[in-house]
Motif scaffolding. Sequence first.
Motif, PDB file in Angstrom:
ATOM      1  N   VAL A  63      14.058  -1.671  -6.676  1.00 46.62           N
ATOM      2  CA  VAL A  63      14.693  -1.162  -7.894  1.00 46.62           C
ATOM      3  C   VAL A  63      16.044  -0.529  -7.569  1.00 46.62           C
ATOM      4  O   VAL A  63      17.036  -0.758  -8.276  1.00 46.62           O
ATOM      5  CB  VAL A  63      13.746  -0.155  -8.602  1.00 46.62           C
ATOM      6  CG1 VAL A  63      14.438   0.512  -9.775  1.00 46.62           C
ATOM      7  CG2 VAL A  63      12.469  -0.879  -9.056  1.00 46.62           C
ATOM      8  N   ARG A  68      11.343  -8.136  -4.173  1.00 47.77           N
ATOM      9  CA  ARG A  68      10.116  -7.590  -4.715  1.00 47.77           C
ATOM     10  C   ARG A  68      10.381  -6.150  -5.141  1.00 47.77           C
ATOM     11  O   ARG A  68      10.976  -5.365  -4.398  1.00 47.77           O
ATOM     12  CB  ARG A  68       9.052  -7.650  -3.628  1.00 47.77           C
ATOM     13  CG  ARG A  68       7.710  -7.219  -4.106  1.00 47.77           C
ATOM     14  CD  ARG A  68       6.668  -7.480  -3.044  1.00 47.77           C
ATOM     15  NE  ARG A  68       5.466  -6.732  -3.392  1.00 47.77           N
ATOM     16  CZ  ARG A  68       4.350  -6.737  -2.692  1.00 47.77           C
ATOM     17  NH1 ARG A  68       4.281  -7.458  -1.587  1.00 47.77           N
ATOM     18  NH2 ARG A  68       3.315  -6.029  -3.083  1.00 47.77           N
ATOM     19  N   ALA A  69       9.928  -5.790  -6.348  1.00 40.86           N
ATOM     20  CA  ALA A  69      10.278  -4.483  -6.906  1.00 40.86           C
ATOM     21  C   ALA A  69       9.428  -3.350  -6.369  1.00 40.86           C
ATOM     22  O   ALA A  69       9.888  -2.213  -6.264  1.00 40.86           O
ATOM     23  CB  ALA A  69      10.169  -4.519  -8.436  1.00 40.86           C
ATOM     24  N   ASP A  70       8.180  -3.627  -6.003  1.00 34.06           N
ATOM     25  CA  ASP A  70       7.242  -2.529  -5.767  1.00 34.06           C
ATOM     26  C   ASP A  70       7.056  -2.145  -4.303  1.00 34.06           C
ATOM     27  O   ASP A  70       6.592  -1.040  -4.018  1.00 34.06           O
ATOM     28  CB  ASP A  70       5.878  -2.876  -6.368  1.00 34.06           C
ATOM     29  CG  ASP A  70       5.274  -4.109  -5.718  1.00 34.06           C
ATOM     30  OD1 ASP A  70       6.047  -4.965  -5.243  1.00 34.06           O
ATOM     31  OD2 ASP A  70       4.031  -4.220  -5.678  1.00 34.06           O
ATOM     32  N   ARG A  71       7.402  -3.042  -3.366  1.00 37.21           N
ATOM     33  CA  ARG A  71       7.233  -2.715  -1.958  1.00 37.21           C
ATOM     34  C   ARG A  71       8.350  -3.351  -1.148  1.00 37.21           C
ATOM     35  O   ARG A  71       8.903  -4.366  -1.515  1.00 37.21           O
ATOM     36  CB  ARG A  71       5.900  -3.244  -1.430  1.00 37.21           C
ATOM     37  CG  ARG A  71       4.703  -2.593  -2.065  1.00 37.21           C
ATOM     38  CD  ARG A  71       3.420  -2.991  -1.354  1.00 37.21           C
ATOM     39  NE  ARG A  71       3.300  -2.346  -0.038  1.00 37.21           N
ATOM     40  CZ  ARG A  71       2.202  -2.433   0.703  1.00 37.21           C
ATOM     41  NH1 ARG A  71       1.166  -3.148   0.293  1.00 37.21           N
ATOM     42  NH2 ARG A  71       2.144  -1.823   1.876  1.00 37.21           N
ATOM     43  N   GLY A 131       8.233  -8.500  -9.855  1.00 33.06           N
ATOM     44  CA  GLY A 131       6.908  -8.336  -9.270  1.00 33.06           C
ATOM     45  C   GLY A 131       6.664  -9.364  -8.176  1.00 33.06           C
ATOM     46  O   GLY A 131       7.248 -10.454  -8.179  1.00 33.06           O
TER      47      GLY A 131
END
Lengths: 223, 223, 223
Positions: free
Chosen positions: B164, B117-120, B177
């Motif tokens: 990332v 997962r990129a955001d968390r 995502g």
Amino acid sequence: MPALERHDDVFVLDLGDTENRFHPDWLAAVNAGLDEVEGAAGPRALVTTATGKFFSNGLDLEWLGGHRDQYEAYIADVQVLLARVLALPMVTVAAMQGHVFAAGAMFSLAHDVRVMRADRGFWCLPEADLGMPFTTAMTALIQARLTPQVAREAMVTARRYGGVDAHAAGIVDHAVGAEELRSTAVELATAQAGKAGPTVATIKSRLYAPALQLLGDRTAPRS
Amino acid sequence: MPALERHDDVFVLDLGDTENRFHPDWLAAVNAGLDEVEGAAGPRALVTTATGKFFSNGLDLEWLGGHRDQYEAYIADVQVLLARVLALPMVTVAAMQGHVFAAGAMFSLAHDVRVMRADRGFWCLPEADLGMPFTTAMTALIQARLTPQVAREAMVTARRYGGVDAHAAGIVDHAVGAEELRSTAVELATAQAGKAGPTVATIKSRLYAPALQLLGDRTAPRS
Amino acid sequence: MPALERHDDVFVLDLGDTENRFHPDWLAAVNAGLDEVEGAAGPRALVTTATGKFFSNGLDLEWLGGHRDQYEAYIADVQVLLARVLALPMVTVAAMQGHVFAAGAMFSLAHDVRVMRADRGFWCLPEADLGMPFTTAMTALIQARLTPQVAREAMVTARRYGGVDAHAAGIVDHAVGAEELRSTAVELATAQAGKAGPTVATIKSRLYAPALQLLGDRTAPRS
């Protein structure tokens, strides 16, 4: 059949204009070319390329089908050739103008530098699809050249890499237009011709010691 | 607790909805799932994921605290699980929807492909901070997957990589995502389901021979 | 001559303001500095840098020319120093303000992190041009730090990398302006000072086991 030419300090080995599979006669011709390259003196480097749609498609499965009793000796001969190119006491450049598959791809990895045509042709290790696992020695050769991530992807998924993707993955050092391929390779080789000699031979023998020992290099130190 | 589902050619192993630490019962449930995956026939691949904030936090330190006399046997069991995933005769994808720490991160490395997962969420080897050095076998597993630079940074500095950064470092193959995570993993696995079988088993056993031997894989060649 | 200073948690070892070649007296001074760094307690890290145009040019060939009978013992001493830095139980940062050549480049690789000046100076392994092949142990050290592609290029072609190119190749972790060099290195070291201790010592001893054993580290496990 493979043919060798010399242009100044650069030997150019043309693997042929067919699929350039490793028929015993083809192996003999390539080894004869390498004899000449190794036997020469002074500054020199090797560019290996081919003519037409294929760089090399690797093992000669048709010949193997008719000579199953010679399978082990044949694989040993192929591996000794891979070791020989890997250990060559000069800088070696593969100029891949066409498809590079299976043992042909491993042969390309035995070279120091790979230049690939950007717009057409694939570099691929299809063994996972062919039901032919890599030997332990071939595995070591591939791991001596590629990052762990790329070795895994290439070997387990049999991905076909075009020139641009092969460059992004670090499989090839340069991806260029077809018309620049050979000149780029010759230029890279020329610039390194002065490196030929016993120092580079020793450097390579230590840098690639595990792969060379498994491939059966006849000159590698055994300890 | 871990649970296995099958969707067409893809087995999805959900590690649970807690911290998914390696309690002996959890290890037994994961091994039972892998028994089913291995025992199945035909095209297939594995996606391992979890539910909630954690993919896995690794060793069950609380359980270990109460069973110190079983420390060595427990670590051996964990290592055999890592070897089992590493050698699984099909393509394996870790879909990391939450935190991935310590032995949980090593478990993710045992898979062929990692999607994060990129955001968390963080991927982290905190052993340098915990006073728990990696075993020799775990070291070999990490080195079988990461470049020297990234293995060094991850192991010596205990850096926490977000999705990332983990992608930039080559620790994960894709950072996407949250809503695309599982579908991306299933798609990657589906595309490789045809690779399942003895050829990939042999390719992996040779590609990871040093790590498998140290981890204690029971099927790896010993030479 | 080499000199050691301490600023809060960071020891700064200055290799000198000449070519900083490995004269026996220079080796003794560096080892004395490392004795102090190792003997200290609590959070700490090491920054190694130098003054002037050179970080280090490596072996003291002039001294060697006058002491040929001591060649093997001298190389062994150099290798033990490389092993010592590689295994140091804390985070180590090389801040390369000038040229880094040959064994000086290997000395930089023994550090965990390399920061190089972006605008001037080269990092280079010129052994292929000098007729001095890398020892097996030095080969292992280089391979423990660099990707296969970069190790090959650096060792076989003796390429001179400026700071920006060295960063692109993953030889150095940061390429910065001359005025930021030391502060960047000290900042990186300070952030990791808490890692000093026996856990990181064990992590490094396993991570670099093959190189340490070949270099002759006196504390490395032998199995």
